[in-house]
Scaffold this motif. Structure first.
Motif, short mmCIF file in Angstrom:
data_model
loop_
_atom_site.label_atom_id
_atom_site.label_comp_id
_atom_site.label_asym_id
_atom_site.label_seq_id
_atom_site.Cartn_x
_atom_site.Cartn_y
_atom_site.Cartn_z
N GLN A 46 40.74 47.14 33.49
CA GLN A 46 41.89 47.60 34.28
C GLN A 46 41.45 48.21 35.62
O GLN A 46 41.94 49.25 36.03
N THR A 47 40.54 47.52 36.28
CA THR A 47 39.99 47.98 37.56
C THR A 47 40.24 46.94 38.64
O THR A 47 39.91 45.75 38.47
N LEU A 48 40.82 47.37 39.74
CA LEU A 48 41.11 46.47 40.86
C LEU A 48 39.80 46.07 41.54
O LEU A 48 39.02 46.95 41.95
N PRO A 49 39.51 44.78 41.66
CA PRO A 49 38.23 44.37 42.25
C PRO A 49 38.17 44.59 43.75
O PRO A 49 39.14 44.32 44.47
N GLN A 50 37.03 45.08 44.23
CA GLN A 50 36.75 45.17 45.65
C GLN A 50 36.02 43.88 46.04
O GLN A 50 34.80 43.81 46.00
N LEU A 51 36.79 42.87 46.40
CA LEU A 51 36.25 41.52 46.52
C LEU A 51 35.13 41.42 47.56
O LEU A 51 34.10 40.77 47.32
#
Length: 250
Positions: free
Chosen positions: A214-219
């Motif tokens: 549940q972690t937003l990726p830092q693309l």
């Protein structure tokens, strides 16, 4: 962590990247099955329930010997790949594929052997009790034992302020066995492996692991970290995990 591990759609998404059945004599699966046999546990002509079977990397080895195997998993995509390999191996007649959660599974019968490998299906005392109750002869569990290292995931998790931890595994089961005063055999085993994947597949794996946490990726940051590993659009990385093989007799 791992709060989404119980969602079938997450594992459907992972299925295409998951390991598949292999005849390789030096495979980790062959080593585990050899250790099980050394304990005097044999699948020959036995009825077996494989809980959280995934793509069948153990299931099909077991089915070669067993009378019949009920392969249980809540991911339809995982079971589809298992079925594909079972057809290739001529083992479909020895398998029943059941797409259900462990909680929803109602066994039509008990089985001589219950088997579970690296699955989130068994998580609490009720799950362990059900696993125990459905076996006539033996229960076999292969689960995480605390160690999880990856030269691919470690730096990316650190960049997202996440520890790369092993999921819950052997410890809760051992605690339950102690509480129930059930004698068991155990062995700690480490597996170190080199993986080589196409860049896009490695990236998809990274994004999947962040999503399940549940972690937003830092693309952009992920791409920066992958760049030194990228050779001709291929990513090579190592993993080192610790697992515990636990078995007990009914």
């Amino acid at each position: 962590m791992f709060t989404q591990a119980s969602q079938p759609q997450m594992w459907d998404k992972k299925a295409s990247q998951y390991g598949r059945f292999s005849h390789h004599e030096n495979s980790f699966q062959k080593q585990i099955l050899s250790k099980i046999a050394a304990r005097g546990i044999h699948f020959h002509d036995k009825s077996v329930l494989d809980v959280g079977c995934g793509t069948g990397i153990y299931t099909l080895h077991i089915a070669q010997e067993a009378l019949h195997v009920n392969a249980l998993d809540f991911s339809g995509e995982m079971l589809a790949l298992l079925n594909e390999d079972a057809k290739h191996e001529g083992l479909c007649s020895k398998l029943t594929l059941t797409c259900k959660t462990w909680e929803a599974f109602e066994a039509p019968e008990t089985f001589e052997i219950l088997f579970c490998s690296m699955s989130p299906a068994l998580r609490n005392d009720a799950d362990f009790q059900k696993f125990h109750d459905l076996a006539h002869e033996h229960c076999i569990y292969l689960g995480w034992a605390g160690k999880r290292e990856s030269t691919l995931l470690d730096p990316i998790f650190q960049a997202h302020d996440l520890p790369l931890k092993a999921p819950p595994g052997a410890e809760p089961l051992k605690a339950w066995l102690h509480d129930q005063k059930i004698d068991y055999e155990r062995e700690y085993i480490e597996e170190k492996r080199l993986h080589v994947k196409p860049y896009e597949e490695a990236l998809a794996s990274v994004l999947w692991h962040l999503e399940i946490n549940q972690t937003l990726p830092q693309l952009e940051r992920i791409q920066e970290l992958l760049a030194p590993l990228n050779h001709n659009n291929t990513i090579a990385f190592e993993t080192n995990i610790g697992v515990e093989l636990i078995s007990w007799k009914k």
